[in-house]
Design an enzyme around this catalytic site. Structure first.
Site, PDB file in Angstrom:
ATOM      1  N   ASP A 148      48.986  46.658  65.173  1.00  0.00           N
ATOM      2  CA  ASP A 148      49.234  48.052  65.542  1.00  0.00           C
ATOM      3  C   ASP A 148      50.401  48.599  64.727  1.00  0.00           C
ATOM      4  OD1 ASP A 148      49.052  50.451  66.839  1.00  0.00           O
ATOM      5  OD2 ASP A 148      49.971  49.768  68.701  1.00  0.00           O
ATOM      6  N   HIS A 226      39.089  54.757  64.817  1.00  0.00           N
ATOM      7  CA  HIS A 226      40.476  55.112  65.106  1.00  0.00           C
ATOM      8  C   HIS A 226      41.247  55.410  63.827  1.00  0.00           C
ATOM      9  CE1 HIS A 226      44.122  55.267  67.463  1.00  0.00           C
ATOM     10  NE2 HIS A 226      44.699  54.343  66.720  1.00  0.00           N
TER      11      HIS A 226
END
Length: 325
Positions: A148, A226
């Site tokens: 992330d 995403h």
């Protein structure tokens, strides 16, 4: 003095532990709360001084409605209540929040002690509405198993340009040089549904390889992945960035698992465009596929003033047309 020198610890490197504490100010307690904010830096120094290698820091953000109640100066240009987004399938909610405290350190005990002492100082003045204890997970991965924050800028010049007001010299009166805007959202993951997907299916949702973290080729990466929907570019092709410091969190007994999203930006419109892409889609109905497995349960926007503002706002008020300290 450079924008970095004036800023709070917005650009602090990723830490091993964090606490994200959101509070509301009780009616009639505005002056006392404002005075308490002047003490945050001193409390942080007193705790962090004992273990300097843990690099304890605290960033304070102020919400739009709280700003109107706390300060005489007009709201900063980009500060407004978080704007909810209602897509065909998913919603970005707006939730209460007057003040945000973003605590970071190399050890969770320092974050805990700082959070405790801040609430002691604020006792009777505020009510906690959200508290999340985050941790670093494996090699910078979230609980979905993917790395992330890969695209968050790492060079000082790039991160300063992305996150700090006036870094590019665009603030002619220098009133809020070194300030930032921060948007936070608490996402809860449906890990059971996520883990029923194959690794290849998960990669198409995210837009990256799970093991290597390499972005999928455009010919393979879906336009509702995403990564695709969070890539923002100017008309000239320049990619816009924000500084993320997302953290996983969870409670194994209750099965609550999630990611706390936190994005700092000199222009909150960049983050807001990313969220519009995610929840509404660049093409109507083509929302971010990750939202089928991650639900946003909070949403707030805060202004992060320069460090000196919290301790003494009067000099800043004197620079504001029509106002004086």
């Amino acid at each position: 003095m450079t924008p970095q020198d004036r800023a709070q610890d917005v650009l602090a490197p990723p830490a091993k532990a964090a606490i994200f504490l959101t509070v509301t100010i009780r009616p009639g307690k505005e002056r006392e709360a404002r005075d308490a904010l002047a003490d945050v830096a001193g409390i942080t120094r007193a705790i962090g001084f004992r273990i300097p290698e843990a690099a304890l820091s605290c960033v304070v953000g102020i919400g739009a409605e709280a700003w109107d109640r706390l300060y005489a100066a007009p709201r900063p240009d980009g500060l407004h209540p978080f704007r909810p987004l209602a897509g065909e399938k998913h919603v970005a909610v707006s939730t209460p929040g007057d003040l945000l405290f973003h605590l970071r350190a190399g050890r969770p005990d320092l974050c805990f002690e700082l959070g405790r002492q801040l609430m002691v100082r604020l006792e009777g003045l505020v009510d906690a509405v959200d508290e999340v204890h985050g941790f670093r997970y494996w090699d910078e991965r979230d609980l979905l198993g993917f790395v992330d924050g890969t695209e968050s800028p790492t060079l000082a010049a790039e991160s300063g340009l992305a996150a700090l007001v006036g870094f590019d010299g665009a603030d002619p009166d220098e009133t809020y040089v070194g300030a930032s805007y921060v948007i936070v959202q608490k996402y809860l993951h449906d890990l059971d549904a996520w883990e029923r997907l194959s690794v290849e299916e998960q990669e198409l949702v995210v837009g990256r390889r799970k093991l290597s973290d390499i972005e999928l080729p455009d010919s393979v990466k879906p336009d509702d992945s995403h990564v695709a929907l969070n890539t923002i570019t100017d008309p000239d092709g320049t990619e816009r960035a924000i500084v993320r410091d997302n953290m996983p969190f969870g409670a194994v007994g209750t099965g609550e698992f999630g990611t706390y999203f936190i994005g700092y930006a000199a222009d909150p419109g960049v983050t807001e465009e990313m969220l519009r892409n995610m929840f509404l889609g660049r093409t109507p109905g083509r929302h971010d596929r990750i939202l089928d497995f991650s639900t946003a349960v909070t949403g707030c926007l805060f202004f992060v003033p320069p460090a000196a503002f919290l301790e003494d706002p009067d000099p800043f008020l004197a620079r504001t047309p029509g106002l004086s300290g």
